[in-house]
Design an enzyme around this catalytic site. Structure first.
Site, PDB file in Angstrom:
ATOM      1  CB  SER A 139      -0.865   0.005   1.257  1.00 36.17           C
ATOM      2  OG  SER A 139      -1.507   1.244   1.400  1.00 36.17           O
ATOM      3  CE1 TYR A 151      -3.507  -2.380   5.586  1.00 40.35           C
ATOM      4  CE2 TYR A 151      -2.958  -0.128   4.975  1.00 40.35           C
ATOM      5  CZ  TYR A 151      -3.375  -1.402   4.622  1.00 40.35           C
ATOM      6  OH  TYR A 151      -3.656  -1.698   3.310  1.00 40.35           O
TER       7      TYR A 151
HETATM    8  P1  NAP Z   1     -11.386  -6.651   0.485  1.00 41.67           P
HETATM    9  O1  NAP Z   1     -12.327  -6.193  -0.585  1.00 41.67           O
HETATM   10  O2  NAP Z   1     -11.788  -6.486   1.906  1.00 41.67           O
HETATM   11  O3  NAP Z   1     -11.019  -8.197   0.198  1.00 41.67           O
HETATM   12  C1  NAP Z   1     -10.294  -8.949   1.131  1.00 41.67           C
HETATM   13  C2  NAP Z   1     -10.188 -10.392   0.639  1.00 41.67           C
HETATM   14  O4  NAP Z   1      -9.329 -11.096   1.526  1.00 41.67           O
HETATM   15  C3  NAP Z   1     -11.516 -11.138   0.631  1.00 41.67           C
HETATM   16  O5  NAP Z   1     -11.521 -12.075  -0.419  1.00 41.67           O
HETATM   17  C4  NAP Z   1     -11.521 -11.861   1.979  1.00 41.67           C
HETATM   18  O6  NAP Z   1     -12.381 -13.002   1.914  1.00 41.67           O
HETATM   19  C5  NAP Z   1     -10.014 -12.214   2.101  1.00 41.67           C
HETATM   20  N1  NAP Z   1      -9.574 -12.353   3.482  1.00 41.67           N
HETATM   21  C6  NAP Z   1      -9.735 -11.484   4.500  1.00 41.67           C
HETATM   22  N2  NAP Z   1      -9.228 -11.960   5.631  1.00 41.67           N
HETATM   23  C7  NAP Z   1      -8.706 -13.185   5.339  1.00 41.67           C
HETATM   24  C8  NAP Z   1      -8.052 -14.193   6.097  1.00 41.67           C
HETATM   25  N3  NAP Z   1      -7.843 -14.075   7.419  1.00 41.67           N
HETATM   26  N4  NAP Z   1      -7.652 -15.338   5.462  1.00 41.67           N
HETATM   27  C9  NAP Z   1      -7.874 -15.503   4.139  1.00 41.67           C
HETATM   28  N5  NAP Z   1      -8.475 -14.578   3.363  1.00 41.67           N
HETATM   29  C10 NAP Z   1      -8.905 -13.433   3.959  1.00 41.67           C
HETATM   30  O7  NAP Z   1      -9.982  -5.899   0.399  1.00 41.67           O
HETATM   31  P2  NAP Z   1      -9.108  -5.265  -0.798  1.00 41.67           P
HETATM   32  O8  NAP Z   1      -9.223  -3.784  -0.688  1.00 41.67           O
HETATM   33  O9  NAP Z   1      -9.376  -5.921  -2.089  1.00 41.67           O
HETATM   34  O10 NAP Z   1      -7.665  -5.627  -0.234  1.00 41.67           O
HETATM   35  C11 NAP Z   1      -6.751  -6.452  -0.911  1.00 41.67           C
HETATM   36  C12 NAP Z   1      -5.343  -5.994  -0.542  1.00 41.67           C
HETATM   37  O11 NAP Z   1      -5.128  -4.649  -0.992  1.00 41.67           O
HETATM   38  C13 NAP Z   1      -5.055  -5.972   0.970  1.00 41.67           C
HETATM   39  O12 NAP Z   1      -3.764  -6.521   1.194  1.00 41.67           O
HETATM   40  C14 NAP Z   1      -5.078  -4.495   1.329  1.00 41.67           C
HETATM   41  O13 NAP Z   1      -4.265  -4.203   2.432  1.00 41.67           O
HETATM   42  C15 NAP Z   1      -4.539  -3.893   0.036  1.00 41.67           C
HETATM   43  N6  NAP Z   1      -4.871  -2.482  -0.171  1.00 41.67           N
HETATM   44  C16 NAP Z   1      -6.183  -2.077  -0.234  1.00 41.67           C
HETATM   45  C17 NAP Z   1      -6.457  -0.725  -0.453  1.00 41.67           C
HETATM   46  C18 NAP Z   1      -7.874  -0.202  -0.541  1.00 41.67           C
HETATM   47  O14 NAP Z   1      -8.070   1.045  -0.473  1.00 41.67           O
HETATM   48  N7  NAP Z   1      -8.860  -1.042  -0.718  1.00 41.67           N
HETATM   49  C19 NAP Z   1      -5.402   0.199  -0.586  1.00 41.67           C
HETATM   50  C20 NAP Z   1      -4.096  -0.257  -0.520  1.00 41.67           C
HETATM   51  C21 NAP Z   1      -3.831  -1.596  -0.323  1.00 41.67           C
HETATM   52  P3  NAP Z   1     -12.957 -13.740   3.262  1.00 41.67           P
HETATM   53  O15 NAP Z   1     -13.546 -12.670   4.123  1.00 41.67           O
HETATM   54  O16 NAP Z   1     -13.944 -14.744   2.761  1.00 41.67           O
HETATM   55  O17 NAP Z   1     -11.775 -14.398   3.906  1.00 41.67           O
END
Ligand code: NAP
Length: 258
Positions: A139, A151
């Site tokens: 991130s 984080y």
């Molecule tokens: P998201 O929409 O909340 O998706 C999270 C995914 O991870 C879901 O498929 C969830 O499915 C799975 N997950 C969560 N906890 C888990 C666990 N303990 N074990 C296995 N799977 C798990 O989030 P996203 O925004 O796409 O995030 C993806 C990545 O991008 C993350 O690493 C986040 O830090 C990074 N990121 C996000 C943003 C943003 O603004 N969205 C910005 C920078 C970086 P289940 O709940 O079924 O497990």
């Protein structure tokens, strides 16, 4: 031979966007997340739309025992995984001292320990084969001290781990890259109960655009990708200004956002 990619956090947001982009490119997929019903629905949809083979592995990656099944799948020489996407991650609401310690440990287990263990399993199989790749989702928060307590620290760790690996991997035929997005419309903020209503529209990225950049730059051999001109400028600035100035700016932005 079709290639196989294993994507963690494959059912939502950036992970789901990865699965669709990779399936369009003809990759067979191993999908990992906790919710098995959602995983099965996503797998059926991907097979139907793109005609690729899919497997599901329901696992809570904060749990070492559950994570071991995913590590074993990555290490399986009979069914090689060509690309690991370390995407699953979580954030938390509140200051460091207000946030429950057990939740912070869970975040560390998912954002760092799971990335360490899965990457170790994947590289142990890929390096002897002389090919393969690992993409880790970090991130922009990892470049900006104090943006969000532990984080930011987990994401800084993921970025530096990948940069270190990329140097160790020179000449092996295996490439590791990290993608550091800014704010992306996904379930992430809702899950962390973060109120993003004051975030201006111009700061939001689209998950498909983030993934297109990640895959293009990974294939081009780039190590650190920052999607979007605005966020590229933030990262360049964070590297040019003294760390103390970066901390002051972060504190001001944080006060205004809360
Ligand atoms: P998201 O929409 O909340 O998706 C999270 C995914 O991870 C879901 O498929 C969830 O499915 C799975 N997950 C969560 N906890 C888990 C666990 N303990 N074990 C296995 N799977 C798990 O989030 P996203 O925004 O796409 O995030 C993806 C990545 O991008 C993350 O690493 C986040 O830090 C990074 N990121 C996000 C943003 C943003 O603004 N969205 C910005 C920078 C970086 P289940 O709940 O079924 O497990």
């Amino acid at each position: 031979m079709p290639q196989t990619a294993l994507v963690t956090g494959a059912t939502s947001g950036i992970g789901a966007a990865f699965t669709h982009a990779l399936a369009r490119d003809g990759y067979d997929l191993v999908l990992v997340a906790r919710d098995e019903g959602r995983l099965r629905a996503a797998a059926a949809d991907l097979s139907e739309r793109h005609g690729v083979a899919t497997e599901v592995l329901a696992a809570d990656l904060t749990d070492r025992e559950a994570s071991r099944a995913v590590e074993e799948r990555l290490a399986d020489a009979e069914r090689p995984v060509d690309l690991l996407v370390n995407n699953a991650g979580m954030g938390l609401r509140g200051t460091f001292w207000e946030t429950d310690l057990a939740d912070q440990e869970r975040m560390l287990a998912l954002n760092c320990t799971a990335v360490l263990r899965l990457t170790h399993a994947a590289l142990g199989a890929m390096v002897p084969r002389g090919r393969g790749g690992v993409i880790t989702i970090s991130s922009v928060a990892g470049f900006t001290p104090g943006a969000r307590g532990a984080y930011s620290a987990t994401k800084a760790w993921a970025t530096v781990l990948t940069e270190s690996l990329s140097t160790e991997l020179v000449g092996t035929g295996v490439h590791a890259s990290v993608i550091a997005p800014g704010f992306v419309h996904t379930e992430f903020h809702q899950r962390a109960r973060l109120d993003m209503s004051r975030m201006p529209d111009r700061m939001w990225l689209d998950a498909d655009d983030v993934v297109a950049t990640a895959l293009r730059e990974h294939q081009a051999g780039k190590v650190v990708s920052v999607p979007g001109a605005r966020y590229k400028a933030i990262v360049v600035a964070s590297r040019l200004v003294p760390r103390s100035a970066a901390r002051r700016v972060t504190a001001i932005v944080r006060r205004r956002a809360m």
